[in-house]
Scaffold this motif. Structure first.
Motif, mmCIF file in Angstrom:
data_model
loop_
_atom_site.group_PDB
_atom_site.id
_atom_site.type_symbol
_atom_site.label_atom_id
_atom_site.label_comp_id
_atom_site.label_asym_id
_atom_site.label_seq_id
_atom_site.Cartn_x
_atom_site.Cartn_y
_atom_site.Cartn_z
ATOM 1 N N LEU A 163 0.826 -1.209 0.000
ATOM 2 C CA LEU A 163 0.000 0.000 0.000
ATOM 3 C C LEU A 163 0.860 1.259 0.000
ATOM 4 N N LEU A 164 1.962 1.224 0.741
ATOM 5 C CA LEU A 164 2.871 2.381 0.762
ATOM 6 C C LEU A 164 3.504 2.606 -0.605
ATOM 7 N N ILE A 165 3.879 1.521 -1.271
ATOM 8 C CA ILE A 165 4.482 1.640 -2.603
ATOM 9 C C ILE A 165 3.469 2.192 -3.604
ATOM 10 N N LEU A 166 2.216 1.755 -3.502
ATOM 11 C CA LEU A 166 1.169 2.313 -4.357
ATOM 12 C C LEU A 166 0.972 3.797 -4.062
ATOM 13 N N ALA A 167 1.069 4.179 -2.775
ATOM 14 C CA ALA A 167 0.944 5.589 -2.401
ATOM 15 C C ALA A 167 2.092 6.409 -2.976
ATOM 16 N N PHE A 168 3.290 5.832 -3.034
ATOM 17 C CA PHE A 168 4.419 6.510 -3.669
ATOM 18 C C PHE A 168 4.101 6.825 -5.133
ATOM 19 N N GLY A 169 3.583 5.827 -5.832
ATOM 20 C CA GLY A 169 3.249 6.032 -7.236
ATOM 21 C C GLY A 169 2.170 7.078 -7.425
ATOM 22 N N PHE A 170 1.172 7.073 -6.529
ATOM 23 C CA PHE A 170 0.057 8.020 -6.631
ATOM 24 C C PHE A 170 0.518 9.448 -6.362
ATOM 25 N N LEU A 191 7.841 6.094 6.653
ATOM 26 C CA LEU A 191 7.006 4.919 6.926
ATOM 27 C C LEU A 191 7.571 3.678 6.238
ATOM 28 N N LEU A 192 8.018 3.843 4.996
ATOM 29 C CA LEU A 192 8.548 2.697 4.250
ATOM 30 C C LEU A 192 9.771 2.111 4.934
ATOM 31 N N LEU A 193 10.698 2.960 5.357
ATOM 32 C CA LEU A 193 11.915 2.477 6.011
ATOM 33 C C LEU A 193 11.590 1.810 7.346
ATOM 34 N N THR A 194 10.610 2.347 8.055
ATOM 35 C CA THR A 194 10.218 1.754 9.340
ATOM 36 C C THR A 194 9.652 0.349 9.146
ATOM 37 N N PHE A 195 8.726 0.214 8.205
ATOM 38 C CA PHE A 195 8.107 -1.097 7.979
ATOM 39 C C PHE A 195 9.094 -2.076 7.341
ATOM 40 N N LEU A 196 10.018 -1.574 6.511
ATOM 41 C CA LEU A 196 11.055 -2.449 5.961
ATOM 42 C C LEU A 196 11.940 -3.010 7.070
ATOM 43 N N ALA A 197 12.272 -2.163 8.060
ATOM 44 C CA ALA A 197 13.093 -2.624 9.178
ATOM 45 C C ALA A 197 12.391 -3.747 9.938
ATOM 46 N N PHE A 198 11.090 -3.573 10.204
ATOM 47 C CA PHE A 198 10.325 -4.635 10.879
ATOM 48 C C PHE A 198 10.239 -5.884 10.004
ATOM 49 N N HIS A 199 10.081 -5.674 8.697
ATOM 50 C CA HIS A 199 9.981 -6.791 7.753
ATOM 51 C C HIS A 199 11.249 -7.637 7.774
ATOM 52 N N PHE A 200 12.404 -6.977 7.678
ATOM 53 C CA PHE A 200 13.676 -7.699 7.677
ATOM 54 C C PHE A 200 13.952 -8.333 9.040
#
Length: 223
Positions: free
Chosen positions: A134-141, A202-211
Motif C-alpha cells: 500500500l505504501l508503494i502504491l501511495a508513492f506512485g500516486f 514509513l517505508l523504512l520503518t516497515f522495511l526494518a520490521f519486515h527484515f
C-alpha cells in the motif's frame, strides 16, 4: 596500507561480524541455485529492495533540481530532462522503477501466498508486507502529480475523487490531500511532502520490521 585501514575500521565499526550475522542463515532447499526456476522466485523480494534503493538514489538527485510549486514544477521537470546531465535518464529510471517495484512486490506476495508462507508464525510479516504494498502504491500516486502537467493533473483529480468513498473518513481525507476543496498549489505541496518525507519514513520503518521478522523466523519453503 589500505588493508590495514580497512582492518582498523572494521575492528571499530564491527561491520564484518554484523554482516556475517545477517548473511549466515539457512535457506530452503528450493532456493538452491541449481534449482533455477525455484531459486528465481525467491529473488523477487531482493529485487524489489534493490529497486527501492534505486528509487531513493534517483529521487535524491531529481530533488536537487525539482521545484515543488505550480509555477515552476513543470518547467523544472522539463529543465531536468533537457539541460541536466543524465537528467532524462534519471527521470526515466525513476518513472519506470516505480512501475517495476509494483510488479515485483506483487510477484513477491503471490509467491508468499502460493507457498503458504503467510501462515503461523509469519502472519505478522504478511500484514507488514501488505502495508508495504500500500505504501508503494501511495508513492506512485503521490509522485504522479509532481510533474504538474495536464495528464498528471486530471489523473490525480480522478484518483483523489475515489478516496471520498472511504467509509467515515473519505471526505476528510480528500480535503487533507487537496489542501482544500479543489486541486491546486496546496495539493502539490502536500503530495511532494508525502512523497519525499512521510512515505519514505514509513517505508523504512516497515522495511526494518519486515527484515527483522525475516531474520527471526527465517526464509521458509512451501508449506
Amino acid at each position: 596500507m589500505y588493508s590495514n585501514f580497512v582492518k582498523w575500521l572494521d575492528e571499530r565499526l564491527m561491520v564484518t561480524p554484523l554482516w556475517r550475522d545477517m548473511a549466515d542463515h539457512p535457506v530452503p532447499e528450493q532456493a538452491n541455485p541449481s534449482e533455477r526456476v525455484s531459486a528465481f522466485v525467491y529473488c523477487f523480494g531482493g529485487v524489489t529492495f534493490l529497486l527501492i534503493i534505486s528509487q531513493f538514489i534517483t529521487g535524491m538527485f531529481l530533488a536537487l533540481y525539482y521545484v515543488p510549486d505550480i509555477v515552476n514544477s513543470y518547467n523544472s521537470t522539463k529543465y531536468i530532462m533537457t539541460h541536466v546531465t543524465f537528467g532524462s535518464w534519471l527521470i526515466s529510471m525513476h518513472n519506470w522503477g516505480s512501475s517495476l517495484i509494483i510488479i515485483m512486490v506483487t510477484l513477491h506476495m503471490l509467491r508468499i501466498y502460493w507457498m503458504g508462507v503467510y501462515k503461523k508464525p509469519r502472519e505478522g510479516n504478511w500484514i507488514i508486507g501488505v502495508t508495504l504494498l500500500l505504501l508503494i502504491l501511495a508513492f506512485g500516486f503521490t509522485g504522479y502529480l509532481l510533474p504538474w502537467d495536464e495528464k498528471a493533473y486530471f489523473a490525480t483529480q480522478v484518483g483523489v475523487s475515489f478516496l471520498k468513498y472511504v467509509p467515515f473518513i473519505g471526505n476528510a481525507l480528500v480535503k487533507i490531500l487537496q489542501g482544500g476543496n479543489s486541486i491546486g498549489a496546496d495539493t502539490l505541496t502536500h503530495f511532494f511532502a508525502l512523497h519525499v518525507l512521510f512515505l519514505p519514513a514509513l517505508l523504512l520503518t516497515f522495511l526494518a520490521f519486515h527484515f527483522m521478522l525475516i531474520r527471526r523466523h527465517g526464509i521458509s519453503g512451501p508449506y
